[in-house]
Design a protein around this motif. Structure first.
Motif, PDB file in Angstrom:
ATOM      1  N   ALA A   1      42.545  66.610  18.559  1.00  0.00           N
ATOM      2  CA  ALA A   1      42.050  65.254  18.836  1.00  0.00           C
ATOM      3  C   ALA A   1      41.395  64.605  17.635  1.00  0.00           C
ATOM      4  O   ALA A   1      41.399  63.380  17.522  1.00  0.00           O
ATOM      5  CB  ALA A   1      41.048  65.304  19.997  1.00  0.00           C
TER       6      ALA A   1
ATOM      7  N   LEU B   1      41.406  64.039  28.074  1.00  0.00           N
ATOM      8  CA  LEU B   1      40.134  63.315  28.123  1.00  0.00           C
ATOM      9  C   LEU B   1      39.614  63.224  29.553  1.00  0.00           C
ATOM     10  O   LEU B   1      38.452  63.550  29.834  1.00  0.00           O
ATOM     11  CB  LEU B   1      40.335  61.915  27.532  1.00  0.00           C
ATOM     12  CG  LEU B   1      39.122  60.984  27.427  1.00  0.00           C
ATOM     13  CD1 LEU B   1      39.320  59.987  26.293  1.00  0.00           C
ATOM     14  CD2 LEU B   1      38.887  60.215  28.729  1.00  0.00           C
TER      15      LEU B   1
ATOM     16  N   ASN C   1      38.460  66.565  31.011  1.00  0.00           N
ATOM     17  CA  ASN C   1      37.156  67.000  30.505  1.00  0.00           C
ATOM     18  C   ASN C   1      36.021  66.247  31.180  1.00  0.00           C
ATOM     19  O   ASN C   1      34.978  66.839  31.499  1.00  0.00           O
ATOM     20  CB  ASN C   1      37.094  66.813  28.991  1.00  0.00           C
ATOM     21  CG  ASN C   1      37.659  67.990  28.237  1.00  0.00           C
ATOM     22  OD1 ASN C   1      37.016  69.021  28.071  1.00  0.00           O
ATOM     23  ND2 ASN C   1      38.891  67.862  27.782  1.00  0.00           N
TER      24      ASN C   1
ATOM     25  N   VAL D   1      36.230  64.243  24.295  1.00  0.00           N
ATOM     26  CA  VAL D   1      36.352  62.901  24.878  1.00  0.00           C
ATOM     27  C   VAL D   1      36.144  61.839  23.809  1.00  0.00           C
ATOM     28  O   VAL D   1      36.922  60.877  23.697  1.00  0.00           O
ATOM     29  CB  VAL D   1      35.331  62.735  26.026  1.00  0.00           C
ATOM     30  CG1 VAL D   1      35.215  61.266  26.430  1.00  0.00           C
ATOM     31  CG2 VAL D   1      35.743  63.583  27.227  1.00  0.00           C
ATOM     32  N   ARG D   2      35.105  61.993  23.006  1.00  0.00           N
ATOM     33  CA  ARG D   2      34.828  60.988  21.976  1.00  0.00           C
ATOM     34  C   ARG D   2      35.950  60.922  20.931  1.00  0.00           C
ATOM     35  O   ARG D   2      36.359  59.837  20.525  1.00  0.00           O
ATOM     36  CB  ARG D   2      33.503  61.302  21.273  1.00  0.00           C
ATOM     37  CG  ARG D   2      33.146  60.281  20.189  1.00  0.00           C
ATOM     38  CD  ARG D   2      31.804  60.537  19.564  1.00  0.00           C
ATOM     39  NE  ARG D   2      31.789  61.814  18.849  1.00  0.00           N
ATOM     40  CZ  ARG D   2      30.739  62.252  18.164  1.00  0.00           C
ATOM     41  NH1 ARG D   2      29.632  61.540  18.119  1.00  0.00           N
ATOM     42  NH2 ARG D   2      30.797  63.414  17.536  1.00  0.00           N
TER      43      ARG D   2
ATOM     44  N   ILE E   1      39.178  61.702  21.240  1.00  0.00           N
ATOM     45  CA  ILE E   1      40.372  61.069  21.798  1.00  0.00           C
ATOM     46  C   ILE E   1      40.134  59.574  22.003  1.00  0.00           C
ATOM     47  O   ILE E   1      41.016  58.743  21.735  1.00  0.00           O
ATOM     48  CB  ILE E   1      40.773  61.751  23.118  1.00  0.00           C
ATOM     49  CG1 ILE E   1      41.187  63.211  22.859  1.00  0.00           C
ATOM     50  CG2 ILE E   1      41.916  60.996  23.803  1.00  0.00           C
ATOM     51  CD1 ILE E   1      41.472  63.997  24.121  1.00  0.00           C
ATOM     52  N   ALA E   2      38.948  59.209  22.473  1.00  0.00           N
ATOM     53  CA  ALA E   2      38.641  57.792  22.685  1.00  0.00           C
ATOM     54  C   ALA E   2      38.693  57.020  21.369  1.00  0.00           C
ATOM     55  O   ALA E   2      39.244  55.911  21.310  1.00  0.00           O
ATOM     56  CB  ALA E   2      37.266  57.651  23.328  1.00  0.00           C
TER      57      ALA E   2
ATOM     58  N   LEU F   1      34.825  54.888  30.613  1.00  0.00           N
ATOM     59  CA  LEU F   1      35.768  54.749  29.505  1.00  0.00           C
ATOM     60  C   LEU F   1      36.450  53.394  29.617  1.00  0.00           C
ATOM     61  O   LEU F   1      37.019  53.065  30.658  1.00  0.00           O
ATOM     62  CB  LEU F   1      36.817  55.856  29.559  1.00  0.00           C
ATOM     63  CG  LEU F   1      37.989  55.735  28.572  1.00  0.00           C
ATOM     64  CD1 LEU F   1      37.528  56.093  27.163  1.00  0.00           C
ATOM     65  CD2 LEU F   1      39.159  56.617  28.992  1.00  0.00           C
TER      66      LEU F   1
END
Length: 282
Positions: free
Chosen positions: A123, A179, A182, A249-250, A252-253, A274
């Motif tokens: 990621a 994402l 998780n 998560v961060r 991928i975001a 998100l």
């Protein structure tokens, strides 16, 4: 002769920069000397220094990641060795069965940690990234929710999905599923037995919005920026984890130009929201 001498004097700073670049290796990423460069070449010099700074930051991050991963892997490996010794030295069938159960649980934790490390490596910048494609975020989140149903059942958590309509966006569906999984996984683990997790998918013309609410203890406002750091775990938390879920998560975001926000949940715990642009920014 005069023109030759003038060109030599004018290009001397450029030759110094070229010599400085040629003398560099992967460990030498200090800024290049720009003193005396002609005004026309200063933008090139500044751009090279900016590139060197980005490379230095990237290498520092990779070294920190490797060091953190090695540290995090050492503890579960030591625990597995101890659990294996308990199996070997068990004095009865009951003790051996209990030691085998603990060994199996330790192996599961180790497998999850390795999977999270691989997901984070993919990621982050420089990792393998699929080309964005037309994706139904609702279906992707529905699949991620289905992946988490066994965990919710094991923890006695009520898991709800409110996603009534398709929500199209340009995204990497596989990364988006990781994402969402998780986010839901974290919410289930921290809700506690008998808790509740609600997943919602909606949006407007500009973006798709995914919300995950839980009934757990939540996160104090002062700590909310830190929970996205790799291997960060809240002090006093009874939930064991890798500390990588929100870091993934961060990462991928950020690749999708999306925004992740933490807030208080109407269920009493934490809300993670998100906001994913329907069209990926250039």
């Amino acid at each position: 002769l005069a023109v030759w001498w003038l060109l030599g004097v004018s290009l001397a700073p450029l030759r110094e920069v070229v010599a400085a670049v040629r003398s560099r290796d992967a460990e030498t990423l200090a800024p290049l000397p720009l003193a005396g460069l002609p005004a026309e070449l200063e933008p090139l010099g500044r751009s090279l220094n900016a590139l060197l700074e980005r490379l230095r930051s990237s290498f520092d991050a990779q070294r920190a990641f490797v060091a953190d991963a090695a540290h995090e892997l050492r503890s579960p490996l030591t625990a597995l060795k101890l659990q294996l010794e308990l199996v070997r030295s068990a004095s009865s069938e009951a003790a051996r069965a209990q030691a085998l159960r603990e060994l199996g649980a330790g192996t599961d934790r180790m497998q999850r940690l390795i999977e999270q490390l691989l997901a984070l490596a993919r990621a982050e910048p420089g990792g393998a990234e699929a080309a964005p494609a037309d994706t139904d975020v609702t279906e992707t989140v529905r699949q991620a929710t289905a992946d988490t149903v066994p965990l919710a059942a094991a923890h006695g958590v009520e898991l709800e999905l409110d996603a009534p309509r398709p929500q199209p966006a340009r995204a990497d569906a596989a990364a988006l599923r990781i994402l969402a999984r998780n986010l839901i996984d974290n919410a289930v683990r921290y809700s506690g037995r008998g808790g509740r997790v609600q997943v919602q998918v909606g949006g407007d013309e500009a973006a798709v919005v995914v919300r995950v609410d839980d009934s757990g203890p939540g996160i104090p406002v002062a700590e909310r920026s830190r929970v996205f750091d790799r291997f960060y775990r809240r002090a006093g938390s009874e939930t064991t984890g890798s500390g990588l879920g929100l870091a993934i998560v961060r990462a991928i975001a950020e690749r999708h130009g999306a925004e992740v926000r933490l807030d208080d949940s109407p269920l009493g715990g934490l809300r993670v929201e998100l906001r994913l642009p329907r069209r990926r920014p250039a």
